[in-house]
Design a protein around this motif. Sequence first.
Motif, PDB file in Angstrom:
ATOM      1  N   SER A 184      37.346  36.911  50.760  1.00  0.00           N
ATOM      2  CA  SER A 184      38.711  36.839  51.276  1.00  0.00           C
ATOM      3  C   SER A 184      38.703  36.205  52.659  1.00  0.00           C
ATOM      4  CB  SER A 184      39.340  38.233  51.339  1.00  0.00           C
ATOM      5  OG  SER A 184      38.489  39.132  52.054  1.00  0.00           O
ATOM      6  N   VAL A 185      39.870  35.767  53.103  1.00  0.00           N
ATOM      7  CA  VAL A 185      40.024  35.114  54.404  1.00  0.00           C
ATOM      8  C   VAL A 185      40.978  35.951  55.249  1.00  0.00           C
ATOM      9  CG1 VAL A 185      40.818  33.053  55.618  1.00  0.00           C
ATOM     10  CG2 VAL A 185      39.628  32.825  53.423  1.00  0.00           C
ATOM     11  N   TRP A 186      40.514  36.356  56.437  1.00  0.00           N
ATOM     12  CA  TRP A 186      41.338  37.150  57.350  1.00  0.00           C
ATOM     13  C   TRP A 186      42.083  36.238  58.312  1.00  0.00           C
ATOM     14  CZ3 TRP A 186      41.859  42.537  57.800  1.00  0.00           C
ATOM     15  CH2 TRP A 186      41.108  43.271  56.899  1.00  0.00           C
ATOM     16  N   GLN A 187      43.308  36.632  58.620  1.00  0.00           N
ATOM     17  CA  GLN A 187      44.126  35.874  59.577  1.00  0.00           C
ATOM     18  C   GLN A 187      45.100  36.840  60.234  1.00  0.00           C
ATOM     19  OE1 GLN A 187      46.286  32.622  57.854  1.00  0.00           O
ATOM     20  NE2 GLN A 187      46.839  31.723  59.813  1.00  0.00           N
ATOM     21  N   GLY A 188      45.017  36.946  61.556  1.00  0.00           N
ATOM     22  CA  GLY A 188      45.938  37.812  62.291  1.00  0.00           C
ATOM     23  C   GLY A 188      45.838  39.278  61.927  1.00  0.00           C
ATOM     24  N   GLY A 189      44.641  39.766  61.632  1.00  0.00           N
ATOM     25  CA  GLY A 189      44.460  41.187  61.326  1.00  0.00           C
ATOM     26  C   GLY A 189      44.702  41.553  59.891  1.00  0.00           C
ATOM     27  N   ASN A 190      45.090  40.596  59.054  1.00  0.00           N
ATOM     28  CA  ASN A 190      45.323  40.851  57.631  1.00  0.00           C
ATOM     29  C   ASN A 190      44.669  39.761  56.791  1.00  0.00           C
ATOM     30  OD1 ASN A 190      47.112  43.250  57.693  1.00  0.00           O
ATOM     31  ND2 ASN A 190      48.496  41.871  58.783  1.00  0.00           N
ATOM     32  N   ILE A 191      44.440  40.065  55.531  1.00  0.00           N
ATOM     33  CA  ILE A 191      43.873  39.075  54.622  1.00  0.00           C
ATOM     34  C   ILE A 191      44.994  38.162  54.136  1.00  0.00           C
ATOM     35  CG2 ILE A 191      42.766  38.748  52.375  1.00  0.00           C
ATOM     36  CD1 ILE A 191      41.205  41.290  52.865  1.00  0.00           C
ATOM     37  N   SER A 192      44.764  36.847  54.301  1.00  0.00           N
ATOM     38  CA  SER A 192      45.794  35.877  53.930  1.00  0.00           C
ATOM     39  C   SER A 192      45.558  35.267  52.550  1.00  0.00           C
ATOM     40  CB  SER A 192      45.864  34.754  54.972  1.00  0.00           C
ATOM     41  OG  SER A 192      44.600  34.087  55.072  1.00  0.00           O
ATOM     42  N   SER A 193      44.296  35.244  52.101  1.00  0.00           N
ATOM     43  CA  SER A 193      44.018  34.662  50.788  1.00  0.00           C
ATOM     44  C   SER A 193      42.713  35.230  50.250  1.00  0.00           C
ATOM     45  CB  SER A 193      43.933  33.130  50.869  1.00  0.00           C
ATOM     46  OG  SER A 193      42.856  32.725  51.692  1.00  0.00           O
ATOM     47  N   TRP A 194      42.524  35.065  48.945  1.00  0.00           N
ATOM     48  CA  TRP A 194      41.343  35.592  48.272  1.00  0.00           C
ATOM     49  C   TRP A 194      40.658  34.490  47.479  1.00  0.00           C
ATOM     50  CZ3 TRP A 194      45.651  38.377  49.213  1.00  0.00           C
ATOM     51  CH2 TRP A 194      45.505  39.666  49.737  1.00  0.00           C
ATOM     52  N   ASP A 195      39.356  34.649  47.303  1.00  0.00           N
ATOM     53  CA  ASP A 195      38.569  33.760  46.440  1.00  0.00           C
ATOM     54  C   ASP A 195      38.280  34.548  45.169  1.00  0.00           C
ATOM     55  OD1 ASP A 195      36.881  31.941  45.269  1.00  0.00           O
ATOM     56  OD2 ASP A 195      35.184  32.345  46.604  1.00  0.00           O
ATOM     57  N   VAL A 196      38.906  34.158  44.062  1.00  0.00           N
ATOM     58  CA  VAL A 196      38.794  34.952  42.839  1.00  0.00           C
ATOM     59  C   VAL A 196      38.493  34.068  41.627  1.00  0.00           C
ATOM     60  CG1 VAL A 196      40.436  36.679  43.713  1.00  0.00           C
ATOM     61  CG2 VAL A 196      41.257  34.840  42.239  1.00  0.00           C
ATOM     62  N   ASP A 197      37.895  34.692  40.637  1.00  0.00           N
ATOM     63  CA  ASP A 197      37.767  34.111  39.296  1.00  0.00           C
ATOM     64  C   ASP A 197      38.533  35.006  38.338  1.00  0.00           C
ATOM     65  OD1 ASP A 197      36.087  32.144  40.183  1.00  0.00           O
ATOM     66  OD2 ASP A 197      34.250  33.176  39.612  1.00  0.00           O
ATOM     67  N   VAL A 198      39.112  34.416  37.315  1.00  0.00           N
ATOM     68  CA  VAL A 198      39.735  35.195  36.246  1.00  0.00           C
ATOM     69  C   VAL A 198      38.904  34.992  34.977  1.00  0.00           C
ATOM     70  CG1 VAL A 198      41.787  35.563  34.833  1.00  0.00           C
ATOM     71  CG2 VAL A 198      42.029  34.979  37.262  1.00  0.00           C
ATOM     72  N   ILE A 199      38.390  36.084  34.455  1.00  0.00           N
ATOM     73  CA  ILE A 199      37.605  36.042  33.220  1.00  0.00           C
ATOM     74  C   ILE A 199      38.487  36.596  32.098  1.00  0.00           C
ATOM     75  CG2 ILE A 199      35.505  36.839  32.063  1.00  0.00           C
ATOM     76  CD1 ILE A 199      34.196  37.123  34.781  1.00  0.00           C
ATOM     77  N   HIS A 200      38.933  35.722  31.226  1.00  0.00           N
ATOM     78  CA  HIS A 200      39.870  36.128  30.177  1.00  0.00           C
ATOM     79  C   HIS A 200      39.178  36.803  28.998  1.00  0.00           C
ATOM     80  CE1 HIS A 200      43.232  34.051  32.095  1.00  0.00           C
ATOM     81  NE2 HIS A 200      42.443  33.004  32.279  1.00  0.00           N
ATOM     82  N   ASP A 201      37.916  36.484  28.782  1.00  0.00           N
ATOM     83  CA  ASP A 201      37.207  37.036  27.621  1.00  0.00           C
ATOM     84  C   ASP A 201      35.853  37.582  28.062  1.00  0.00           C
ATOM     85  OD1 ASP A 201      36.437  37.770  25.124  1.00  0.00           O
ATOM     86  OD2 ASP A 201      36.185  35.737  24.332  1.00  0.00           O
ATOM     87  N   PRO A 202      35.844  38.729  28.759  1.00  0.00           N
ATOM     88  CA  PRO A 202      34.589  39.253  29.298  1.00  0.00           C
ATOM     89  C   PRO A 202      33.580  39.680  28.242  1.00  0.00           C
ATOM     90  CG  PRO A 202      36.380  40.833  29.595  1.00  0.00           C
ATOM     91  CD  PRO A 202      36.995  39.561  29.130  1.00  0.00           C
ATOM     92  N   GLU A 203      34.028  39.840  27.001  1.00  0.00           N
ATOM     93  CA  GLU A 203      33.096  40.272  25.952  1.00  0.00           C
ATOM     94  C   GLU A 203      32.044  39.212  25.648  1.00  0.00           C
ATOM     95  OE1 GLU A 203      35.073  41.882  22.499  1.00  0.00           O
ATOM     96  OE2 GLU A 203      36.663  42.725  23.738  1.00  0.00           O
ATOM     97  N   GLN A 204      32.273  37.971  26.089  1.00  0.00           N
ATOM     98  CA  GLN A 204      31.277  36.924  25.857  1.00  0.00           C
ATOM     99  C   GLN A 204      30.083  37.040  26.802  1.00  0.00           C
ATOM    100  OE1 GLN A 204      32.543  32.860  25.373  1.00  0.00           O
ATOM    101  NE2 GLN A 204      34.591  33.474  24.730  1.00  0.00           N
ATOM    102  N   ILE A 205      30.241  37.788  27.902  1.00  0.00           N
ATOM    103  CA  ILE A 205      29.129  37.947  28.842  1.00  0.00           C
ATOM    104  C   ILE A 205      28.146  38.952  28.260  1.00  0.00           C
ATOM    105  CG2 ILE A 205      28.471  38.682  31.164  1.00  0.00           C
ATOM    106  CD1 ILE A 205      31.267  37.917  32.081  1.00  0.00           C
ATOM    107  N   PRO A 206      26.853  38.601  28.133  1.00  0.00           N
ATOM    108  CA  PRO A 206      25.872  39.569  27.619  1.00  0.00           C
ATOM    109  C   PRO A 206      25.881  40.836  28.464  1.00  0.00           C
ATOM    110  CG  PRO A 206      24.908  37.370  27.783  1.00  0.00           C
ATOM    111  CD  PRO A 206      26.254  37.302  28.454  1.00  0.00           C
ATOM    112  N   GLU A 207      25.882  41.984  27.797  1.00  0.00           N
ATOM    113  CA  GLU A 207      26.013  43.254  28.511  1.00  0.00           C
ATOM    114  C   GLU A 207      24.898  43.461  29.532  1.00  0.00           C
ATOM    115  OE1 GLU A 207      26.342  48.004  27.419  1.00  0.00           O
ATOM    116  OE2 GLU A 207      26.884  46.502  25.929  1.00  0.00           O
ATOM    117  N   TRP A 208      23.678  42.999  29.223  1.00  0.00           N
ATOM    118  CA  TRP A 208      22.563  43.214  30.137  1.00  0.00           C
ATOM    119  C   TRP A 208      22.666  42.350  31.398  1.00  0.00           C
ATOM    120  CZ3 TRP A 208      19.156  39.106  31.034  1.00  0.00           C
ATOM    121  CH2 TRP A 208      19.258  38.035  30.154  1.00  0.00           C
ATOM    122  N   LEU A 209      23.589  41.358  31.382  1.00  0.00           N
ATOM    123  CA  LEU A 209      23.816  40.527  32.558  1.00  0.00           C
ATOM    124  C   LEU A 209      25.116  40.882  33.276  1.00  0.00           C
ATOM    125  CD1 LEU A 209      22.736  36.966  31.388  1.00  0.00           C
ATOM    126  CD2 LEU A 209      21.740  38.298  33.236  1.00  0.00           C
TER     127      LEU A 209
END
Length: 543
Positions: free
Chosen positions: A261-286
Amino acid sequence: MEREESPVLVEMQIPTQQEPIRLGVKAGRSIFILGRNGTGKSALVNNLAAQWTGKCVYMPGSRPSYFDHESLSMTPATRRDFVTNISYYDSPDSRWKSLAGTTRNEKAIHDLQAAETQYKLDAANQIKAEGSGSSAIARLQSDGSPLDIVNSVLSQANLSVQLEIAGGELRASQAGSLYSYARMSDGERSALIFSAEVVAAPSGTVFLIDEPELHLHPSIVIALIKALILTRPDCGFVVCTHELELPIAIQGGEIVLVRGSVWQGGNISSWDVDVIHDPEQIPEWLWVDVIGARRKILFIEGNDRTSLDQPLYSLLFPAVSVRPLESCKDVIRAVEGLRAVEGIHRTRAFGLIDHDGMSAEQMRKFEDGGIYPLPIFSVESLIYSSEAQSAVSLLQAETLGVTPQQLLDDANRGAIDSLKSAGKKEHLASRLAERHMRDRMLSMIPTRQQLIDYDADSIDVTFISPYPMELEHLTALIETKNLEAIVSRYPVRESGVLNGIAKGLRFNSRDDYERAVLRRIHTDSNLRNALKMKLSNLAAQLE
């Protein structure tokens, strides 16, 4: 026949440094907000609560789990006042302190009791109007009242306590005893508050839950949240959590992976995010590696807690998540596993494995797949390199009132002398020769087709022992006092070399020297750059 798409209850809008990310919260679907500590997850949840004022039930991470009274003190009037002021209570400060105190908990109990009372009154009025043949009689006998549902959820969460209305008040019941819900255990009260909020809410409510695992054991929180989501398919759930098994246990959800995240003036102004729509494809051990990592992950050999590998590489590459694994095979498997599903995440996986005498062609093949053979013998080759020794000698010299070169000369002399005792250089040369022989033999094993084509009963493998040449090479390095080449090439951990260096630099022990080097790496960019240069192509990929 395709399943009908669930309606969008609210839209999640996440500010980023580029375009805002928009994601619909749908009925019957859950969204999990995950990420490491310090990435800004709770602040994001608070931002969403402000976006959805009046449209969601917010359960902040700062919430207390206790009650101020053993009986419900909230009235319908004080409940209305609380709801009117809820936008103030859910201000940005609520992510680190509770402004509402226990009032939010009182509201949950008030709403559960009101829903239970209304359920029974509606049934009584229907029976009064329809007589003994009323369908309300069966409804009352079906264990489907709000309180019945809460008790069912608590049972599914492995909690033995049950709730009932006795003497006009909500009471806890266990092992034949009745007592105030305020006297329940910390975890039981938390589970009750969650259950009461969810079960008593109107259809179409969105629940915004920050860290449900607070006060709850993992065996309880996963079962509890799963039961609540299944209980209310007409509602939406956004759950911010460190409990990584939750998204695995509750299928069909989406993940908002907060990287920073990016802080500005004592508050967070933006975030760095990924959206994973189908998490079941990720191997459970990873799973943990993808969710808990930064944009880049470096898998390394060695899961020993005393190993220097993880702290060293974490200091050299602070923007990279370093994950130690048991063996070379585990590193290769992890990198290949993550790179095989790169389409559903933006994490880049790399591996660092021992060189083991590989040929240039073998190294090139590994590097093409993101796996980099260490061009030096071991992590000690970095910690005890000439650059590291020089960096710490400056501070030692200033403290002791001697010259840095005097300390370095003493370190070189002590290390070289340790190799002159009987059997030391033979041991190091044989260990390296043994590694080369093993790899050479493995490379000469016939393929299955060669075995089929070969008619003889025995297979002979012959090659020249690398030991004499290796011993001659090491002897020459000792005679020329080339400590840097010795540390870089041989398993000096198994000799007195490292103790000789630490003692020559006037440290009490190797541990003291190694801690000093790590501290110096943290503060000295020149030393960091010099050590990264020794990692060749890998350093360029991780920058």
